[in-house]
Design a protein around this motif. Sequence first.
Motif, short mmCIF file in Angstrom:
data_model
loop_
_atom_site.label_atom_id
_atom_site.label_comp_id
_atom_site.label_asym_id
_atom_site.label_seq_id
_atom_site.Cartn_x
_atom_site.Cartn_y
_atom_site.Cartn_z
N VAL A 1 0.86 -1.18 0.00
CA VAL A 1 0.00 0.00 0.00
C VAL A 1 0.90 1.24 0.00
CG1 VAL A 1 -1.81 1.26 1.24
CG2 VAL A 1 -1.79 -1.25 1.26
N ASN A 2 0.67 2.13 -0.94
CA ASN A 2 1.45 3.36 -1.04
C ASN A 2 0.70 4.52 -0.38
OD1 ASN A 2 3.54 2.18 -2.39
ND2 ASN A 2 3.01 2.98 -4.41
N GLY A 3 1.46 5.37 0.31
CA GLY A 3 0.89 6.57 0.92
C GLY A 3 1.32 7.82 0.14
N PHE A 4 0.41 8.80 0.01
CA PHE A 4 0.67 10.03 -0.74
C PHE A 4 0.29 11.25 0.09
CE2 PHE A 4 -0.25 6.59 -3.66
CZ PHE A 4 0.78 6.69 -4.60
N ASP A 5 0.96 12.36 -0.18
CA ASP A 5 0.61 13.58 0.53
C ASP A 5 -0.51 14.31 -0.21
OD1 ASP A 5 1.74 14.85 -1.65
OD2 ASP A 5 3.55 15.49 -0.60
N GLU A 6 -0.85 15.51 0.25
CA GLU A 6 -1.97 16.26 -0.33
C GLU A 6 -1.73 16.61 -1.79
OE1 GLU A 6 -2.60 19.60 2.19
OE2 GLU A 6 -3.63 18.44 3.76
N ASP A 7 -0.48 16.71 -2.20
CA ASP A 7 -0.16 17.05 -3.59
C ASP A 7 -0.04 15.82 -4.49
OD1 ASP A 7 -0.05 19.77 -2.94
OD2 ASP A 7 2.06 19.59 -2.30
N GLY A 8 -0.28 14.65 -3.92
CA GLY A 8 -0.19 13.41 -4.70
C GLY A 8 1.21 12.86 -4.82
N GLU A 9 2.14 13.42 -4.05
CA GLU A 9 3.51 12.91 -4.09
C GLU A 9 3.68 11.70 -3.18
OE1 GLU A 9 6.34 15.92 -3.23
OE2 GLU A 9 5.80 17.19 -4.95
N PHE A 10 4.51 10.77 -3.62
CA PHE A 10 4.74 9.55 -2.87
C PHE A 10 5.44 9.85 -1.55
CE2 PHE A 10 7.71 6.05 -1.86
CZ PHE A 10 6.79 5.02 -1.66
N VAL A 11 4.92 9.25 -0.46
CA VAL A 11 5.50 9.44 0.87
C VAL A 11 6.18 8.17 1.36
CG1 VAL A 11 5.02 9.98 3.29
CG2 VAL A 11 3.84 11.23 1.47
N GLY A 12 5.49 7.04 1.25
CA GLY A 12 6.08 5.79 1.74
C GLY A 12 5.18 4.60 1.46
N GLN A 13 5.62 3.43 1.93
CA GLN A 13 4.90 2.19 1.71
C GLN A 13 4.62 1.47 3.02
OE1 GLN A 13 7.26 -0.16 -1.02
NE2 GLN A 13 6.24 0.70 -2.81
N SER A 14 3.51 0.73 3.00
CA SER A 14 3.18 -0.16 4.10
C SER A 14 2.79 -1.51 3.50
CB SER A 14 2.02 0.42 4.92
OG SER A 14 1.74 -0.42 6.04
N PHE A 15 2.78 -2.53 4.34
CA PHE A 15 2.52 -3.88 3.85
C PHE A 15 1.46 -4.55 4.73
CE2 PHE A 15 6.85 -2.65 2.97
CZ PHE A 15 7.02 -2.97 1.64
N VAL A 16 0.53 -5.22 4.06
CA VAL A 16 -0.47 -6.02 4.78
C VAL A 16 -0.54 -7.38 4.10
CG1 VAL A 16 -1.82 -4.02 5.51
CG2 VAL A 16 -2.38 -5.16 3.35
N SER A 17 -1.11 -8.37 4.80
CA SER A 17 -1.14 -9.72 4.24
C SER A 17 -2.30 -10.50 4.82
CB SER A 17 0.17 -10.45 4.52
OG SER A 17 0.36 -10.62 5.92
N ALA A 18 -2.59 -11.63 4.17
CA ALA A 18 -3.58 -12.59 4.67
C ALA A 18 -3.04 -13.98 4.39
CB ALA A 18 -4.93 -12.38 3.99
N ASP B 1 2.60 13.50 6.97
CA ASP B 1 2.38 14.07 5.64
C ASP B 1 1.38 13.25 4.82
OD1 ASP B 1 4.22 16.08 6.09
OD2 ASP B 1 5.90 14.93 5.25
N ILE B 2 1.12 12.01 5.23
CA ILE B 2 0.25 11.14 4.43
C ILE B 2 -1.18 11.64 4.48
CG2 ILE B 2 -0.63 8.79 4.15
CD1 ILE B 2 1.95 7.76 5.39
N ALA B 3 -1.78 11.76 3.29
CA ALA B 3 -3.17 12.22 3.19
C ALA B 3 -4.06 11.18 2.53
CB ALA B 3 -3.24 13.52 2.39
N SER B 4 -3.49 10.23 1.78
CA SER B 4 -4.30 9.20 1.12
C SER B 4 -3.44 7.97 0.88
CB SER B 4 -4.86 9.72 -0.21
OG SER B 4 -3.81 10.02 -1.11
N VAL B 5 -4.12 6.84 0.65
CA VAL B 5 -3.42 5.59 0.38
C VAL B 5 -4.06 4.89 -0.81
CG1 VAL B 5 -2.60 5.19 2.73
CG2 VAL B 5 -4.87 4.39 2.07
N LYS B 6 -3.23 4.10 -1.53
CA LYS B 6 -3.72 3.32 -2.67
C LYS B 6 -3.01 1.97 -2.69
CE LYS B 6 -4.59 7.29 -5.71
NZ LYS B 6 -4.22 7.93 -7.01
N VAL B 7 -3.71 0.95 -3.18
CA VAL B 7 -3.09 -0.37 -3.36
C VAL B 7 -2.13 -0.27 -4.54
CG1 VAL B 7 -3.49 -2.79 -3.89
CG2 VAL B 7 -5.11 -1.55 -2.45
N ALA B 8 -0.87 -0.64 -4.31
CA ALA B 8 0.16 -0.55 -5.35
C ALA B 8 0.42 -1.90 -6.01
CB ALA B 8 1.46 -0.01 -4.76
N HIS B 9 0.38 -2.98 -5.23
CA HIS B 9 0.69 -4.30 -5.79
C HIS B 9 0.09 -5.39 -4.90
CE1 HIS B 9 2.90 -7.44 -7.92
NE2 HIS B 9 3.30 -7.90 -6.75
#
Length: 200
Positions: free
Chosen positions: A138-155, A184-192
């Motif tokens: 999961v990728n995190g983005f700031d208010e301007d849509g710039e990449f901030v960092g990544q997080s990982f989840v699993s099942a 700085d994170i304002a939104s998240v999206k599934v990256a892979h």
Amino acid sequence: MTDHTPERPGTAAQAPVLATATQPSFPTAPPTVPAAATAGPQRHPRKLALIAAVTVAVLLVGGGITWRALADGDDPMSHVEVTGGKITESENSLLEDGEVCDDADEFTYNDCDASVAYEFIYKITNEGDEPANYAVIVNGFDEDGEFVGQSFVSATHLGPGKIDADTGEFGDYAELAGDHSVSDIASVKVAHVERVSLAN
């Protein structure tokens, strides 16, 4: 009598004839080979047509299977949703009741600082016909849509049709880009999404 003695006919000296060795005769051109002996294996037009038809059929069937898989939503990305998202702060939970944090240890990390995280809700649905493991970036983005960092989840070992929903976060130890911070994170999206089907 005459002064010259007549020569006898047929007695004149003749040049010796040299014997020559008989030269073997060589053919001037290679022997011709019958056309039937040089021709390769004969190709049967009907057999070639049959091979071509089978090849085309295999390609069409394979393409149909691929199209059907895509049409049925078999892309693992469609199995995962992320929603919500907010900054949370929590005090040091390791302190005993009434204990005052003085951060007297030798580590640079300040134990007395509140823990800051960006939390989000994720939902993984196994839309396949067999149990599966999921690993999600999961990728995190700031208010301007710039990449901030990544997080990982699993099942793990998620059954067919089953859902795993929980809270994910970008915490204190998240790897962030540049000078960004978790706040700085304002939104998240599934990256892979990596899905591994299991036999049982």
